[in-house]
Write a protein that holds these residues in place. Structure first.
Motif, short mmCIF file in Angstrom:
data_model
loop_
_atom_site.label_atom_id
_atom_site.label_comp_id
_atom_site.label_asym_id
_atom_site.label_seq_id
_atom_site.Cartn_x
_atom_site.Cartn_y
_atom_site.Cartn_z
N PRO A 55 -5.07 -2.29 -8.34
CA PRO A 55 -4.09 -2.72 -7.34
C PRO A 55 -4.60 -3.94 -6.56
N PRO A 56 -3.72 -4.56 -5.78
CA PRO A 56 -4.19 -5.61 -4.86
C PRO A 56 -5.20 -5.04 -3.87
N PHE A 57 -6.03 -5.90 -3.32
CA PHE A 57 -7.07 -5.46 -2.37
C PHE A 57 -6.50 -4.60 -1.24
N THR A 58 -5.33 -5.01 -0.73
CA THR A 58 -4.78 -4.33 0.46
C THR A 58 -4.37 -2.89 0.16
N ASP A 59 -4.28 -2.51 -1.10
CA ASP A 59 -3.89 -1.15 -1.48
C ASP A 59 -5.10 -0.24 -1.71
N LEU A 60 -6.28 -0.82 -1.84
CA LEU A 60 -7.41 -0.04 -2.37
C LEU A 60 -7.80 1.13 -1.49
N ARG A 61 -7.78 0.93 -0.17
CA ARG A 61 -8.18 2.01 0.73
C ARG A 61 -7.19 3.19 0.61
N SER A 62 -5.91 2.88 0.50
CA SER A 62 -4.90 3.94 0.36
C SER A 62 -5.08 4.67 -0.97
N HIS A 104 0.82 -1.23 0.00
CA HIS A 104 0.00 0.00 0.00
C HIS A 104 0.85 1.27 0.00
N LEU A 105 2.05 1.19 0.55
CA LEU A 105 2.92 2.38 0.54
C LEU A 105 3.47 2.60 -0.87
N GLU A 106 3.87 1.51 -1.49
CA GLU A 106 4.36 1.60 -2.88
C GLU A 106 3.24 2.04 -3.81
N ALA A 107 2.04 1.62 -3.50
CA ALA A 107 0.89 1.99 -4.33
C ALA A 107 0.68 3.50 -4.31
#
Ligand SMILES: O=C(CO)COP(=O)(O)O
Length: 258
Positions: A46-53, A18-21
């Motif tokens: 992006p992967p699911f874990t990045d979506l909120r960011s 998520h930081l790289e995203a």
């Protein structure tokens, strides 16, 4: 001349935390200008874990870039460990969701029936599916690329009403061209994409077929995108590896300059 707005979508697959995203989307946003968004719709998956960011960044900075997920559960909620539902993706304001990517068909045994259920789940929650289809190498070598791909289209769209079907995005991704550096020849890609449009006209109407955007995916890069995009029935690209390099993805978005 088609009135379809090209859609350039970056499928990050299982890359970028998520930081790289955030850093990556900031780079894209910095490089892309209004004139790019006027000509082309730009999206990242992006992967699911990045979506909120990504959502927070896009909302906060009022970015024109769209985003979506790489998969969706066919169920709305319940005992489905590890799955992510349509309502969850809708709450994250996803525009798109990839469905039936060949990697999901191959590693997660997704069938056309599952793809069809996921397409319906996406529409139920206001998400636009990017439904992926395409043949393996042995199928192409046997001369069956078109019938194989059209069967996937028909299976994925089963019982889908025309009002929904006309907004779907279909990504033609020959499996043998994904991540291999072997791009499908532009004429070969056009042949299958034209056949997909013909199938849509047969299943629905010419009007629906004319509205649907059909992307090509498989080793798309800045060096080959212009030739692919010149084809009448290709309305964008679903880009894997090259979408992880911001400069390269921006060049792909600017395919008219290549
Ligand atoms: O699978 C793809 C996009 O969904 C294509 O991947 P590559 O661009 O890395 O070949």
């Amino acid at each position: 001349m088609s009135t379809r707005t090209p859609l350039m979508a970056g499928n990050w697959k299982m890359n970028l935390n998520h930081l790289e995203a955030i850093a990556h989307v900031q780079k894209l946003a910095f490089a892309l200008a209004d004139k790019d968004y006027d000509a082309v719709e730009v999206a990242v998956l992006p992967p699911f874990t990045d979506l909120r960011s990504v959502q927070t960044l896009v909302d906060g900075d009022k970015l024109k870039i769209k985003y979506g997920a790489q998969d969706i559960s066919a169920q709305d909620s319940g005992a489905y460990t590890g799955e992510i539902s349509g309502p969850m993706l809708a709450k994250l304001k996803c525009t798109y969701v990839a469905i039936g990517h060949s990697e999901r068909r191959q590693y997660h045994a997704e069938t056309d029936e599952i793809v069809n259920a996921k397409v319906k789940a996406a529409y139920k929650h206001g998400l636009t599916p990017i439904m992926c289809v395409g043949e393996e190498l042995d199928v192409r070598e046997a001369g069956n690329a078109v019938p194989h791909t059209l069967a996937q289209v028909e299976g994925g769209l089963k019982d889908l009403p025309a009002e929904q079907a006309e907004t779907i995005v279909i990504a033609y991704e020959p499996v043998w061209a994904i991540g291999t550096g072997k791009v499908c020849g532009a004429d070969d890609a056009q042949e299958v994409c034209a056949a997909i449009r013909g199938k849509l006209a047969e299943l629905y109407s010419q009007d629906v077929a004319d509205k649907v955007r059909i992307q090509y995916g498989g080793s798309v890069k800045s060096g080959n995108v212009a030739e692919i995009m010149a084809k009448a029935d290709i309305d964008g690209a679903l880009v894997g590896g090259a979408s992880l390099d911001a400069d390269e993805f921006v060049k792909i978005v600017r395919f008219r300059d290549q």
